[in-house]
Design a protein around this motif. Sequence first.
Motif, PDB file in Angstrom:
ATOM      1  N   PHE A   1      13.161 -63.186  52.696  1.00 28.95           N
ATOM      2  CA  PHE A   1      14.174 -62.957  53.729  1.00 28.95           C
ATOM      3  C   PHE A   1      13.562 -62.285  54.957  1.00 28.95           C
ATOM      4  O   PHE A   1      13.884 -62.646  56.095  1.00 28.95           O
ATOM      5  N   ILE A   2      12.684 -61.322  54.732  1.00 26.77           N
ATOM      6  CA  ILE A   2      12.062 -60.620  55.852  1.00 26.77           C
ATOM      7  C   ILE A   2      11.199 -61.565  56.682  1.00 26.77           C
ATOM      8  O   ILE A   2      11.279 -61.585  57.927  1.00 26.77           O
ATOM      9  N   GLU A   3      10.380 -62.365  56.010  1.00 27.57           N
ATOM     10  CA  GLU A   3       9.500 -63.286  56.738  1.00 27.57           C
ATOM     11  C   GLU A   3      10.286 -64.323  57.525  1.00 27.57           C
ATOM     12  O   GLU A   3       9.919 -64.681  58.649  1.00 27.57           O
ATOM     13  N   ASN A   4      11.380 -64.817  56.943  1.00 31.27           N
ATOM     14  CA  ASN A   4      12.200 -65.788  57.668  1.00 31.27           C
ATOM     15  C   ASN A   4      12.986 -65.134  58.800  1.00 31.27           C
ATOM     16  O   ASN A   4      13.239 -65.769  59.822  1.00 31.27           O
ATOM     17  N   TRP A   5      13.357 -63.863  58.623  1.00 33.29           N
ATOM     18  CA  TRP A   5      14.017 -63.114  59.697  1.00 33.29           C
ATOM     19  C   TRP A   5      13.063 -62.946  60.873  1.00 33.29           C
ATOM     20  O   TRP A   5      13.441 -63.165  62.034  1.00 33.29           O
ATOM     21  N   ILE A   6      11.830 -62.562  60.574  1.00 34.53           N
ATOM     22  CA  ILE A   6      10.823 -62.387  61.628  1.00 34.53           C
ATOM     23  C   ILE A   6      10.559 -63.716  62.341  1.00 34.53           C
ATOM     24  O   ILE A   6      10.503 -63.772  63.572  1.00 34.53           O
ATOM     25  N   TYR A   7      10.430 -64.788  61.575  1.00 33.36           N
ATOM     26  CA  TYR A   7      10.159 -66.107  62.152  1.00 33.36           C
ATOM     27  C   TYR A   7      11.315 -66.562  63.043  1.00 33.36           C
ATOM     28  O   TYR A   7      11.093 -67.145  64.116  1.00 33.36           O
TER      29      TYR A   7
END
Length: 477
Positions: free
Chosen positions: A100-106
Amino acid sequence: MLFNSFTFFVFFVIVFFVYWFPLKLSTKGQNIFLLISSYVFYAWWDWRFLGLIILSTLVDYFVGIFLSNESKENKRKVLLGLSIVFNLGLLCYFKYYNFFIENWIYAWQSVGIKSNITSLNIILPVGISFYTFQTMSYTIDVYRNKIKNSNSLINFATFVAFFPQLVAGPIERASHLLPQFSIKRVFDYKNTVSGIYLIVWGLLKKIVIADTCATYVNVIFDDYNNMNTLSLLLGAVYFAFQIYGDFSGYSDIAIGVSRLLGFDIMQNFNKPYFSRNIGEFWRRWHISLSTWFRDYLYIPLGGSKGKFTLKVRNVFVIFLVSGFWHGANWTFIFWGFLNALYFLPLLMFNKNRKYLDTASISFNKTGIVNFLNIIATFSLVVFAWVFFRSKTITIAFSYLNRLFTDLNFSFQYLSIERYSIEIVILIMLFVLVEWYSKSQEHPFIGKFKSIYLTITIFLIIILGVYSDHSDFIYFQF
């Protein structure tokens, strides 16, 4: 501690003899010993995560007691919510936080905004997807008044941590397994023999079929840009047999080990590659998970009742969630999406419950139709497995694009030590044996069963892949 390791063999021999001899007259003593053994088994991976199982056990044990003693519906819902939020919270943090964090950042970066949030170096505890679902089903069933709460913390804790099926299932229901800890177990020769048969057959599936296929799968998928159509096709088929041999092999061993201890756990695979449509496939593949989602998600959403749009929604929800359960990667979600698409025509024409018997093939219209349907269903499943195996969706599409456009069907030399043509013959023989025993748990049946068993053990010794790193695939889930 892998089932296919010498360490587990020594561990289980000790457990078996202590369990059946010094403790045979004490059910409580057997349960305490099983609990300690199960904690040792799990701590062998990483003792730091043992606390998670104990915490999950305590939360759901006391929630079950409070649910049984509470009559007000609103308070019962709060208690159930506590169990669900706790278990899903553990799962989301350890398994999905970085996703979730990586997709939020992306997502923010795609519109030109930099985020200061960073991912964490989180280790995924082995088996967390399995034991959290097992304990959740317990509290849900207590809430629904389908079962009574357990009054024995030892029994409940042993049910949660039962080592044969702790790290990769089957995901047992409390209504089936939990009562077995309360009754006296008696050593049964027939159960012991059938358990040994299942263990041997499971080992062949794992270290002969799955691990041999894995050597080719890894080479082909890692270098797919230089592979021709035939190699890519074989790579996809090999992976289909790798994941089947690996996971169903684990399940067979788990069921066999449980029988040796006097327990009955549910069947998890029922010859899924002989399915005649995708609906039948999902009734035969990872049965404990499929039925879990059916009973605790699909039916509560409305199942196959109501308007067609709601039916479609429910199908996509259950398959997408099933895909996401397998891992924090868009490839798994897309794999679930593909299976939902496969299922839609069956739903539209009310064919999803068409095949409830065992397939047969003969030289008549029905037999030929069955054969063609099996080939078609297997092809769809293999196509979807490419996304399951690939590291990214982009790689999966690139793999498939080269598969369908290269059109070179010559044999390629692969720089690995294992055989090449022989593996195709091995898989074909395995399929024939599976077909021969498609209505049985294992092929060791009939008057020649001793010969079949001897041949199988011989193949395990001669053809088995013995490696310290041959983990079971579903350990990562």
